[in-house]
Design a protein around this motif. Structure first.
Motif, PDB file in Angstrom:
ATOM      1  N   VAL A 147     -16.690  -1.865 -24.348  1.00  0.00           N
ATOM      2  CA  VAL A 147     -16.436  -3.467 -23.880  1.00  0.00           C
ATOM      3  C   VAL A 147     -14.915  -3.559 -24.182  1.00  0.00           C
ATOM      4  O   VAL A 147     -14.560  -3.660 -25.257  1.00  0.00           O
ATOM      5  CB  VAL A 147     -17.161  -4.444 -24.516  1.00  0.00           C
ATOM      6  N   GLY A 148     -14.137  -3.793 -22.824  1.00  0.00           N
ATOM      7  CA  GLY A 148     -12.881  -4.493 -22.748  1.00  0.00           C
ATOM      8  C   GLY A 148     -12.687  -5.741 -23.261  1.00  0.00           C
ATOM      9  O   GLY A 148     -13.283  -6.626 -22.754  1.00  0.00           O
ATOM     10  N   ALA A 160     -23.231  -9.888 -26.444  1.00  0.00           N
ATOM     11  CA  ALA A 160     -24.295  -9.825 -25.684  1.00  0.00           C
ATOM     12  C   ALA A 160     -24.547  -8.426 -25.067  1.00  0.00           C
ATOM     13  O   ALA A 160     -25.725  -8.076 -24.987  1.00  0.00           O
ATOM     14  CB  ALA A 160     -24.183 -10.707 -24.398  1.00  0.00           C
ATOM     15  N   VAL A 161     -23.797  -7.655 -24.702  1.00  0.00           N
ATOM     16  CA  VAL A 161     -24.011  -6.160 -24.437  1.00  0.00           C
ATOM     17  C   VAL A 161     -24.758  -5.437 -25.557  1.00  0.00           C
ATOM     18  O   VAL A 161     -25.669  -4.782 -25.428  1.00  0.00           O
ATOM     19  CB  VAL A 161     -22.496  -5.532 -23.932  1.00  0.00           C
ATOM     20  N   ALA A 162     -24.207  -5.608 -26.573  1.00  0.00           N
ATOM     21  CA  ALA A 162     -24.524  -4.875 -27.965  1.00  0.00           C
ATOM     22  C   ALA A 162     -26.221  -5.349 -28.244  1.00  0.00           C
ATOM     23  O   ALA A 162     -27.221  -4.876 -28.538  1.00  0.00           O
ATOM     24  CB  ALA A 162     -24.021  -5.237 -29.256  1.00  0.00           C
ATOM     25  N   ASP A 163     -26.579  -7.041 -28.028  1.00  0.00           N
ATOM     26  CA  ASP A 163     -27.785  -7.382 -28.374  1.00  0.00           C
ATOM     27  C   ASP A 163     -28.761  -6.832 -27.138  1.00  0.00           C
ATOM     28  O   ASP A 163     -29.934  -6.588 -27.498  1.00  0.00           O
ATOM     29  CB  ASP A 163     -27.790  -8.868 -28.202  1.00  0.00           C
ATOM     30  N   SER A 171     -18.925  -0.467 -28.717  1.00  0.00           N
ATOM     31  CA  SER A 171     -17.575  -0.502 -29.220  1.00  0.00           C
ATOM     32  C   SER A 171     -16.531  -1.408 -28.443  1.00  0.00           C
ATOM     33  O   SER A 171     -16.682  -1.222 -27.209  1.00  0.00           O
ATOM     34  CB  SER A 171     -16.971   0.799 -29.569  1.00  0.00           C
ATOM     35  N   THR A 172     -15.633  -1.965 -28.981  1.00  0.00           N
ATOM     36  CA  THR A 172     -14.524  -3.094 -28.148  1.00  0.00           C
ATOM     37  C   THR A 172     -13.380  -2.247 -28.200  1.00  0.00           C
ATOM     38  O   THR A 172     -12.946  -1.308 -28.956  1.00  0.00           O
ATOM     39  CB  THR A 172     -14.420  -4.234 -28.782  1.00  0.00           C
TER      40      THR A 172
END
Length: 244
Positions: A147-148, A160-163, A171-172
């Motif tokens: 995620v950028g 929110a993506v991780a959840d 990873s960011t």
């Protein structure tokens, strides 16, 4: 790698209106109030050409790639409304509706939700009002999500993506230059990431170099950047089984 990665059955696209509203130039402008994005010096919009290009694009998806193309009705926002990839992150039978940085784009989510539910996906919504998340900042490699963190997406959006996709590592990646993560990199094939040649791309490339078994391919994406997104930005790709 997730089963079926890179294989799709449906593509969702957005139709352009026959004419654009008077606020298009203001919406596309950069600066603190206008937000990140193309500035006042951006090339002028040729609406007739945009219609032709979108028709060719949908034809390629339908005829060359054999996908079932679902066309959503036009929405305010001009060319920016075509960038459906900003509005949802889809993996398997789950779709995460994002929370775009631009509040004016959030009204577009209802039509996207309707078609995703019609295709029988499990639809999840970002409920954190402090989160901002554009789908063009989310890259799925087949094994994990990157995620950028950009002017468009913050850490709460990444959470929110991780959840939502708990079975995968998330990873960011820091993104500079006012663009999205997918403005300069995308999956070109299984285990192959295509990355542009800009300075922002080179900075963001470092985390990907640590991923085992992934090939990095440099590519220039300056022309696609003129309209605010890359080729993949103009559709949502889905893989739906006939019995889904």
């Amino acid at each position: 790698m997730a089963g079926g990665f890179g294989r799709y059955t449906h593509a969702v696209v957005r139709a352009l209106p026959p004419a654009l509203g008077g606020g298009e130039e203001e919406e596309e402008g950069g600066g603190e109030e206008g937000g990140p994005g193309p500035g006042p010096g951006s090339p002028p919009l040729d609406l007739a050409k945009a219609h032709r290009q979108l028709g060719v694009y949908a034809g390629i998806l339908r005829q060359k790639l054999g996908l079932q193309v679902v066309e959503l009705p036009p929405a305010p926002g001009g060319l920016r409304a075509l960038l459906l990839e900003d509005l949802a992150v889809v993996q398997g039978d789950t779709a995460l509706l994002t929370r775009p940085w631009r509040p004016t784009r959030r009204h577009e989510l209802s039509s996207v939700r309707a078609v995703l539910e019609e295709l029988k996906l499990r639809v999840v919504t970002v409920t954190d009002e402090g989160a901002t998340l554009d789908g063009s900042d989310v890259l799925f490699t087949g094994r994990e999500f990157f995620v950028g963190i950009s002017p468009w997406t913050n850490h709460r959006g990444a959470e929110a993506v991780a959840d939502t996709f708990r079975d995968f590592t998330v990873s960011t990646v820091p993104v500079g230059g006012g663009g999205h993560l997918k403005s300069f990199c995308s999956m070109a094939a299984p285990d192959t990431i295509a990355i542009g040649s800009s300075e922002a791309a080179r900075r963001a490339m470092k985390p990907f170099q640590k991923v085992p078994g992934v090939t990095l391919v440099p590519a220039a994406l300056s022309e696609a950047a003129k309209v605010g997104g890359a080729l993949s930005s103009c559709c949502l790709l889905l893989n739906r089984r006939p019995d889904a």
